[in-house]
Enzyme design. Sequence first.
Site, PDB file in Angstrom:
ATOM      1  CG  HIS A 140      -1.559   1.715  -6.356  1.00 34.34           C
ATOM      2  ND1 HIS A 140      -2.010   2.398  -7.577  1.00 34.34           N
ATOM      3  CD2 HIS A 140      -2.916   1.677  -5.852  1.00 34.34           C
ATOM      4  CE1 HIS A 140      -3.188   2.790  -7.721  1.00 34.34           C
ATOM      5  NE2 HIS A 140      -3.767   2.132  -6.571  1.00 34.34           N
TER       6      HIS A 140
HETATM    7  O1  RIB Z   1      -2.092   5.866  -3.821  1.00 35.93           O
HETATM    8  C1  RIB Z   1      -1.614   4.645  -3.568  1.00 35.93           C
HETATM    9  C2  RIB Z   1      -0.611   4.395  -2.369  1.00 35.93           C
HETATM   10  O2  RIB Z   1      -1.333   5.119  -1.064  1.00 35.93           O
HETATM   11  C3  RIB Z   1      -0.418   3.070  -2.158  1.00 35.93           C
HETATM   12  O3  RIB Z   1       0.916   3.311  -1.393  1.00 35.93           O
HETATM   13  C4  RIB Z   1      -1.397   2.703  -0.846  1.00 35.93           C
HETATM   14  O4  RIB Z   1      -0.761   1.500  -0.085  1.00 35.93           O
HETATM   15  C5  RIB Z   1      -1.464   4.101  -0.176  1.00 35.93           C
HETATM   16  O5  RIB Z   1      -0.279   4.089   0.626  1.00 35.93           O
END
Ligand code: RIB
Length: 304
Positions: free
Chosen positions: A233
């Site tokens: 992500h």
């Molecule tokens: O949904 C994924 C995000 O939420 C990423 O940034 C993970 O690190 C959490 O912060």
Amino acid sequence: MAKLRFLYDCDPGADDALAMLLALGRPDALEMIGVTCVAGNVGLEPVLNNARRILELAERQDIPVYSGAARPIMASQGRVSIMHGSDGLAGSPLPAPKMPLASGHAAVEISRIARAEGQLHICATGPLTNLAVALLLDPELPDHVSAVTLMGGAAFCPGNTTPLAEFNFAVDPHAAAILFDSGIPVTMLGLDVTRQAVITKDMIHQAEAIGTPVAREASRLLINYGAKDPCLHDPAAIAWMLSPDMFETVTGHVSICTDSSPAAGQVVAAVSERHLAGRTPNCTIVTGVDAAAFQRLFLEALGA
Ligand code: RIB
Ligand code: CA
């Protein structure tokens, strides 16, 4: 080409840590001038420790780390994520940090640094509380922010924290709404694209083969975090800053649901003329990525 100087606002978190290692592995193209931390995946204290643990691993203790919001704007406390382990780095063997925190609250420092830079690029991969508070403290901040590149939201796909909301926007929907209403150009890398940035066994094997301390920790993070959530992500936000041509995008107007309904944190993305209804687009919504090119970019930054 000139290096892109940017401020990194984050909640490490295993994928934030991987994003840091990606950025720090490309000093030819990116200059991380500071790190501001926000509670998110885990509480503020472990987030602050983890940001410094990663900087010390990368031997970049020169980069200042600022403490920020310990809770969302409206909720009395955030929600931690079970994906990152109790320490926030999927059970990392990295030692406790030695480098001190820089003085000053993240929200105040965002404004100071943006004004000092003249035009600041901000990358955000956690709940947006620090940026929102900075905007409330300094109404002229948008004049000094060239762009915000963020991981967050789910424009055209289900959420990962609620059926409708992605974690960063679910934790602090009001902060996200303040940012998207600020007039600052935002590039949003939501679950629409980050779910395509999958962690593969081949990627892990290539990272393990590099053999440096950074690559060893990165491959450990890929294995342990990837076992629960096999998507890169937060590194996707860094990859956008490095190589936007490997992504696909649409332009639209994004607003955030901030009521107390099950839709809290939901992204309302208007792209068609009819949906826009005369509103000016405020967001580049990233919808696709060349996953193989992204993996190569990540591994090359680790030293493959
Ligand atoms: O949904 C994924 C995000 O939420 C990423 O940034 C993970 O690190 C959490 O912060
Ligand atoms: Ca994050």
